[in-house]
Design a protein around this motif. Structure first.
Motif, mmCIF file in Angstrom:
data_model
loop_
_atom_site.group_PDB
_atom_site.id
_atom_site.type_symbol
_atom_site.label_atom_id
_atom_site.label_comp_id
_atom_site.label_asym_id
_atom_site.label_seq_id
_atom_site.Cartn_x
_atom_site.Cartn_y
_atom_site.Cartn_z
ATOM 1 N N ILE A 300 0.662 -1.063 -0.140
ATOM 2 C CA ILE A 300 -0.046 -0.110 -0.088
ATOM 3 C C ILE A 300 0.971 1.413 0.069
ATOM 4 N N GLY A 301 1.889 0.968 0.968
ATOM 5 C CA GLY A 301 2.858 2.382 0.865
ATOM 6 C C GLY A 301 3.457 2.554 -0.391
ATOM 7 N N SER A 302 3.947 1.626 -1.141
ATOM 8 C CA SER A 302 4.848 1.462 -2.332
ATOM 9 C C SER A 302 3.789 2.338 -3.535
ATOM 10 N N ILE A 303 2.666 1.619 -3.392
ATOM 11 C CA ILE A 303 1.801 2.210 -4.479
ATOM 12 C C ILE A 303 1.480 3.813 -4.390
ATOM 13 N N ALA A 304 1.450 4.070 -3.077
ATOM 14 C CA ALA A 304 1.022 5.518 -2.491
ATOM 15 C C ALA A 304 2.188 6.408 -2.853
ATOM 16 N N GLY A 305 3.576 5.754 -2.880
ATOM 17 C CA GLY A 305 4.759 6.684 -3.143
ATOM 18 C C GLY A 305 4.877 6.883 -4.611
ATOM 19 N N ALA A 306 4.476 5.805 -5.657
ATOM 20 C CA ALA A 306 4.500 6.200 -6.964
ATOM 21 C C ALA A 306 3.414 7.045 -7.424
ATOM 22 N N LEU A 307 2.399 6.814 -6.802
ATOM 23 C CA LEU A 307 1.155 7.865 -7.173
ATOM 24 C C LEU A 307 1.583 9.057 -6.873
ATOM 25 N N ILE A 308 2.557 9.320 -5.831
ATOM 26 C CA ILE A 308 2.785 10.858 -5.523
ATOM 27 C C ILE A 308 3.560 11.506 -6.723
ATOM 28 N N VAL A 309 4.351 10.794 -7.420
ATOM 29 C CA VAL A 309 4.971 11.211 -8.387
ATOM 30 C C VAL A 309 4.218 11.650 -9.695
ATOM 31 N N PHE A 310 3.385 10.877 -9.963
ATOM 32 C CA PHE A 310 2.309 10.925 -11.162
ATOM 33 C C PHE A 310 1.408 11.936 -10.713
ATOM 34 N N ALA A 311 1.094 12.036 -9.506
ATOM 35 C CA ALA A 311 -0.175 13.085 -9.019
ATOM 36 C C ALA A 311 0.421 14.482 -9.141
ATOM 37 N N VAL A 312 1.825 14.387 -8.678
ATOM 38 C CA VAL A 312 2.489 15.884 -8.584
ATOM 39 C C VAL A 312 2.424 16.355 -10.083
ATOM 40 N N PHE A 314 0.735 15.504 -12.694
ATOM 41 C CA PHE A 314 -0.752 15.629 -13.154
ATOM 42 C C PHE A 314 -1.421 17.183 -12.838
ATOM 43 N N VAL A 315 -1.091 17.408 -11.633
ATOM 44 C CA VAL A 315 -1.803 18.609 -10.748
ATOM 45 C C VAL A 315 -0.915 19.768 -11.750
ATOM 46 N N ASP A 316 0.163 19.683 -12.141
ATOM 47 C CA ASP A 316 1.076 20.554 -12.632
ATOM 48 C C ASP A 316 0.432 20.771 -14.140
ATOM 49 N N ASP A 321 -1.596 25.237 -8.802
ATOM 50 C CA ASP A 321 -0.497 25.508 -8.346
ATOM 51 C C ASP A 321 -0.580 25.078 -6.840
ATOM 52 N N ASP A 322 0.089 23.938 -6.212
ATOM 53 C CA ASP A 322 -0.026 23.467 -5.119
ATOM 54 C C ASP A 322 1.547 23.406 -4.330
ATOM 55 N N PRO A 323 1.835 24.397 -3.722
ATOM 56 C CA PRO A 323 3.287 24.685 -3.182
ATOM 57 C C PRO A 323 3.936 23.372 -2.469
ATOM 58 N N VAL A 324 2.933 22.815 -1.805
ATOM 59 C CA VAL A 324 3.436 21.758 -0.853
ATOM 60 C C VAL A 324 2.998 20.254 -1.340
ATOM 61 N N GLY A 325 2.490 20.063 -2.294
ATOM 62 C CA GLY A 325 2.042 18.810 -2.782
ATOM 63 C C GLY A 325 0.788 18.335 -2.213
ATOM 64 N N ALA A 326 -0.030 19.106 -1.359
ATOM 65 C CA ALA A 326 -1.226 18.755 -0.317
ATOM 66 C C ALA A 326 -2.069 17.495 -1.057
ATOM 67 N N ILE A 327 -2.405 18.236 -2.324
ATOM 68 C CA ILE A 327 -3.419 17.645 -3.142
ATOM 69 C C ILE A 327 -3.130 16.113 -3.448
ATOM 70 N N ALA A 328 -1.563 15.937 -4.013
ATOM 71 C CA ALA A 328 -0.944 14.514 -4.160
ATOM 72 C C ALA A 328 -1.087 14.063 -2.978
ATOM 73 N N VAL A 329 -0.674 14.267 -1.980
ATOM 74 C CA VAL A 329 -0.459 13.505 -0.870
ATOM 75 C C VAL A 329 -1.821 13.182 -0.012
ATOM 76 N N HIS A 330 -2.571 14.361 0.161
ATOM 77 C CA HIS A 330 -3.710 13.977 1.066
ATOM 78 C C HIS A 330 -4.695 13.470 0.295
ATOM 79 N N LEU A 331 -5.207 14.021 -1.022
ATOM 80 C CA LEU A 331 -6.277 13.653 -1.624
ATOM 81 C C LEU A 331 -6.123 12.342 -2.300
ATOM 82 N N ILE A 332 -5.229 12.261 -3.156
ATOM 83 C CA ILE A 332 -4.883 11.188 -4.118
ATOM 84 C C ILE A 332 -4.348 10.131 -3.327
ATOM 85 N N CYS A 333 -3.662 10.064 -2.363
ATOM 86 C CA CYS A 333 -3.358 9.036 -1.464
ATOM 87 C C CYS A 333 -4.529 8.547 -0.608
ATOM 88 N N GLY A 334 -4.952 9.679 -0.074
ATOM 89 C CA GLY A 334 -6.171 9.368 0.761
ATOM 90 C C GLY A 334 -7.369 8.464 0.052
#
Length: 413
Positions: A300-312, A314-316, A321-334
């Motif tokens: 679960i953690g591994s997939i979340a880690g990979a998702l972060i890269v692609f989500a950041v 995608f958001v761009d 503009d999400d300065p701290v990556g909150a959308i990738a971390v909290h929404l996508i991984c949530g």
């Protein structure tokens, strides 16, 4: 009585750890943003925890735990203003409230969770949102939206009433996605920072203190021991120990995989990606930390880690503009962590997966609509964005009349 005392002490320790997470959020946010906005971010974080506790006492706790009557729709309930005294008629402590902890500990532990949803939004809108509209948003979102949403599951509402109840152990959806949905709405309505996108391409705007951001992530990881460990709601040695193990393994896997994937894609060892990978793993495991084996947690953690890269990325591409990556971390991984409950662990199965989908969809609709109404209203009435001059010179000087580092100023643009 001895068991209650042991359980209650553990819950109070976890409460303190969750409180400590607010320092972690503050460090992470100021570290990943520019020096000229440090006071502004710290002010927002302090405001959120202080007003959040007061609102949770006055209305939030009884909105979240209204005691839905039998036959109720389980969508909205309210048990009254303020906190009730958990004492018996003779004035003694009411030991029938819960075998795991007292009424007061229950309130304080849950109150620490409540403020986190708005803190997630704080990082996403950093460096360009007016302070007063943000404060108004935080009051409404923490005071009303979060506890109503929380009541649907943790308060015994309609998601708990499903034939196969929706499951969210410690808040991948109830806390993190609730904040994440509001963050994406706020970022969209607010617009990007000056200089973030040039000719349609995202430009890096480096944070001013990466060591501080790193300290913030390590503090958050420590605080997650209370966030997830306390959600066992007792000091049960087996469940608590398992929960802490799965939490740590998911965090570690998220960090390592995010680092590897980002390095493969961008050819550089990006520490900020590494840090957000750890947070993504933590958010991902939060929904089912008590239900997973160590191997499940690593996956679960591994997939979340990979998702972060692609989500950041995608958001761009969406020019958000999400300065701290909150959308990738909290929404996508949530979302991922919530759905993972139906795929891995003791609850895996199609019925559970469908219930998880219903839960994710319900919160998506409710949170995006309420966040849009609140922020759009503020935008049309008082404005939500600072002027170009204020943004370029920094919110600290214009919103607060202060400098975080008066004897050490960097030449920032």
């Amino acid at each position: 009585m001895e068991l209650l005392t042991t359980n209650n002490v553990w819950m109070m320790i976890c409460t303190a750890l969750v409180f400590f997470m607010h320092l972690g959020f503050a460090f992470l946010e100021i570290g990943l943003t520019r020096q000229k906005n440090t006071i502004n971010i710290l002010f927002k974080n302090i405001f959120i925890i202080t007003i959040g506790l007061l609102l949770y006492c006055l209305i939030g706790f009884n909105l979240m735990y209204p005691g839905f009557a039998e036959g109720s729709s389980g969508i909205f309930g309210f048990a009254g203003f303020g906190l009730d005294s958990p004492l018996t008629a003779e004035g003694a402590l009411d030991l029938t409230y819960n075998e795991g902890y007292t009424y007061w500990t229950d309130f304080l532990f849950q109150g620490m969770f409540a403020a986190t949803a708005a803190t997630i939004v704080s990082g996403a809108v950093a460096e360009r949102m007016k302070i007063v509209p943000f404060m108004i948003f935080a009051i409404v979102y923490v005071g009303f939206v979060y506890p109503i949403a929380g009541s649907w599951k943790w308060g015994g509402g309609f998601l708990q009433m499903l034939d196969t109840p929706f499951y969210d152990f410690a808040g991948s959806t109830l806390v993190h996605s609730v904040g994440g949905w509001a963050a994406i709405v706020a970022v969209w309505l607010l617009g990007s920072r000056i200089g973030k996108f040039k000719s349609g391409k995202p430009q890096a705007i480096p944070g001013h203190n990466i060591p501080l951001a790193t300290a913030g992530v390590l503090i958050l990881w420590l605080g997650w021991f209370g966030f997830n460990g306390g959600s066992v709601l007792s000091a049960d040695p087996t469940l608590t120990s398992l929960t802490l193990v799965t939490t740590c393994l998911a965090a570690a896997a998220g960090g390592v995989v995010c680092m590897l994937v980002s390095t493969a894609m961008y050819k550089n060892l990006d520490l900020t990606m590494f840090l957000n990978g750890i947070l993504g793993g933590l958010v991902g495991i939060t929904a089912g930390a008590d239900q997973m084996s160590p191997t499940d947690a690593i996956l679960i953690g591994s997939i979340a880690g990979a998702l972060i890269v692609f989500a950041v990325s995608f958001v761009d591409k969406l020019k958000l503009d999400d300065p701290v990556g909150a959308i990738a971390v909290h929404l996508i991984c949530g979302i991922w962590g919530t759905l993972a409950v139906g795929i891995f662990g003791n609850l895996a199965g199609m019925d559970q997966f469908i219930s998880q989908l219903i839960g994710v969809g319900s919160y998506a609709v409710f949170c995006t609509i309420t966040a849009f109404i609140i922020i759009f209203t503020l935008k049309k009435t008082m404005g939500i964005r600072v002027s170009e001059k204020e943004e370029l010179e920094g919110l600290d000087a214009h919103e607060h009349g202060m400098d975080a580092y008066p004897d050490f100023r960097l030449n920032e643009h």
